[in-house]
Enzyme design. Structure first.
Site: not given
Ligand SMILES: Cc1cc2nc3c(=O)[nH]c(=O)nc-3n(C[C@H](O)[C@H](O)[C@H](O)COP(=O)(O)OP(=O)(O)OC[C@H]3O[C@@H](n4cnc5c(N)ncnc54)[C@H](O)[C@@H]3O)c2cc1C
Length: 452
Positions: A15, A42-43, A48, A51, A99, A115, A176, A178, A182, A199, A262, A303, A435, A440
């Protein structure tokens, strides 16, 4: 008031990066971004991308077995985890660099630091310096949550799964959702003996019940022991592994215990409470449809807002924010009808309402079919795929589509376009079949299996 930046983004994940790039590169804003860990979030680094690469790696034994049935003379040797991990790490380094380049090329100033907020316009960086920004975007994502049971420190989370020194022989996956399901399939595909404790009554809560059952049955058939209604009371270190003492009274030993129970939003210690930003029950930041918090200069996407925790959603929220605040184009991202995939084996692709949710809303017709697909039937495998449509009796619109099949994620993306456009069951029926394919069946289901 003099500002250093028009926008300061906290968090370089899906984001934050999108919002920063669009605000700076397309709308000409002066943008700074702080990331405390690795760029991409995270992604890219621990979600993502790695994984899905593990999903690919884990699918080869099955593909090889099928190849033999198709007449190929192939044998599967052992899986070289360190070699795969090294290639994976190199790939993530490459993505992280890409990136950074994208952001720099868009004119964004990167601060490699944690920050926090001092006031509604002031951000403090880890080295103690402060910057002032007209707008602040909080895009700090979330982190895995592990319940504080005795021995919790013996467990790993998805964060560590990509860096394991070696693959375990016996693994317990707790959860339980995704991510848990996975990883159970990934480990199983890589030859690990897998047990999954959850659970609740059935894995993949929130998805269509029939689809969940179908996935669970297939996972069990592939050798994963799924124990629903079971939770871990405590973990204990033994000479040969980790003993998991469960609510059913059992104690079983594993080499690895992974918790996927979670995720919590990263809001602690950001300084938001003192500024008057509102939080939900899980600690998520409360925002309006323009992602604005209760403090007018502070916005939040992804998130950390806990709306729908998926990468494309964080990206679209970030983009909409940048267009609204810096592009003069107020944009609301619609959270309805978001398609998603669960990369279990077989995959689950889903868009719209599940049968249970739809029935609560209005009278529906349910079309559903399960069959042995040509490719694996030929190879002598018992696998079945499932296709399901939920149709409004009143409007004839398709309210939900659920597919359990290899490549269901690819199929659901296309079905989501039609359903998002308001396609009716008759629109599906009018569409000529491709087909021979599995998909289909989506346009050839003539009679409802249930009217409710
Ligand atoms: C194992 C796993 C598998 C997933 N698989 C999928 C999938 O197949 N498809 C899908 O759509 N989504 C998937 N997701 C979810 C997806 O990764 C997240 O929804 C997405 O990354 C959210 O993006 P974001 O920008 O909100 O946060 P993030 O990508 O989590 O980025 C937040 C960033 O902020 C940084 N940060 C935090 N606090 C601070 C601070 N105070 N100062 C500076 N930096 C900071 C963190 O280091 C991080 O880099 C998966 C998640 C996980 C954990």
């Amino acid at each position: 008031m003099v500002f250093d930046y028009d926008l300061f983004v906290i968090g370089g994940g899906s984001g934050g990066v999108r919002a920063a790039r669009i605000a700076s590169g397309e709308h000409g804003a002066k943008v700074g971004l702080a990331e405390e860990s690795r760029m991409g979030g995270t992604c890219v680094i621990r979600g993502c991308v790695p994984k899905k690469l593990m999903v690919f790696a884990s699918g080869f034994p099955e593909a090889m077995a099928d190849a033999r049935a198709y007449g190929w003379d192939v044998t599967v040797g052992g899986f070289d985890w360190p070699r795969f991990r090294t290639t994976l790490e190199a790939d993530l380094d490459r993505l992280e660099a890409a990136y950074r380049t994208t952001l720099t090329n868009a004119g964004v100033t990167i601060h490699d630091a944690r920050a926090t907020l001092v006031d509604a316009h002031t951000v403090r960086l880890a080295d103690g310096t402060t910057v002032r920004a007209r707008h602040v975007l909080v895009a700090t994502g979330g982190r895995p949550f592990v319940p504080q049971i005795p021995g919790a420190e013996l467990a790993v989370t998805s964060n560590e799964m990509f860096h394991l020194p070696q693959l375990p022989k016996r693994a317990l996956v707790v959860g339980g959702g995704y991510i848990a399901s996975e990883f159970a399939c990934i480990l199983n595909g890589l030859g690990v003996e897998v047990c999954q404790y959850y659970r609740g009554a059935q894995i993949l809560r929130g998805f269509d019940d029939e689809a969940r059952g179908h996935v669970a049955t297939a996972m069990a058939a592939s050798g994963i022991t799924i124990q629903c209604g079971t939770d871990v009371l405590r973990l204990e270190k033994t000479d040969t592994g980790i003993a998991a003492v469960a609510t059913d009274g059992s104690s079983r030993e594993f080499d690895l215990v992974m918790y996927a129970t979670g995720r919590h939003p990263n809001t602690e210690g950001l300084g938001l409470e003192a500024l008057g930003v509102a939080f939900g029950r899980q600690g998520q930041i409360v925002v309006d449809r323009f992602s604005q918090t209760a403090v007018p200069s502070i916005f939040a996407v992804g998130d950390v807002t806990g709306r729908v925790n998926l990468t494309p959603v964080a990206i679209r929220e970030g983009h909409a924010f940048a267009d609204t605040v810096f592009g003069g184009k107020p944009t609301v991202f619609d959270h309805d009808l978001i398609a998603s995939a669960v990369f279990t084996r077989p995959e689950l692709g889903s868009v719209g309402l599940g049968e249970e949710a739809a029935r609560e809303r209005e009278p529906v017709e349910v079309y559903s079919t399960a069959f042995r697909p040509m490719k694996t039937a030929f190879a002598g495998r018992p696998d079945r795929v499932m296709m399901k449509l939920i149709v409004s009796q009143e409007t004839r619109k398709v309210l939900g589509c659920h597919i359990v099949a290899p490549e269901a994620g690819e199929m659901i993306q296309l079905a989501a376009i039609a359903i998002g456009m308001g396609a009716t069951k008759e629109d599906f029926d009018r569409t000529c079949a491709v087909h021979p394919t599995m998909a289909e069946e989506l346009v050839t289901m003539r009679k409802p299996v249930r009217i409710a």
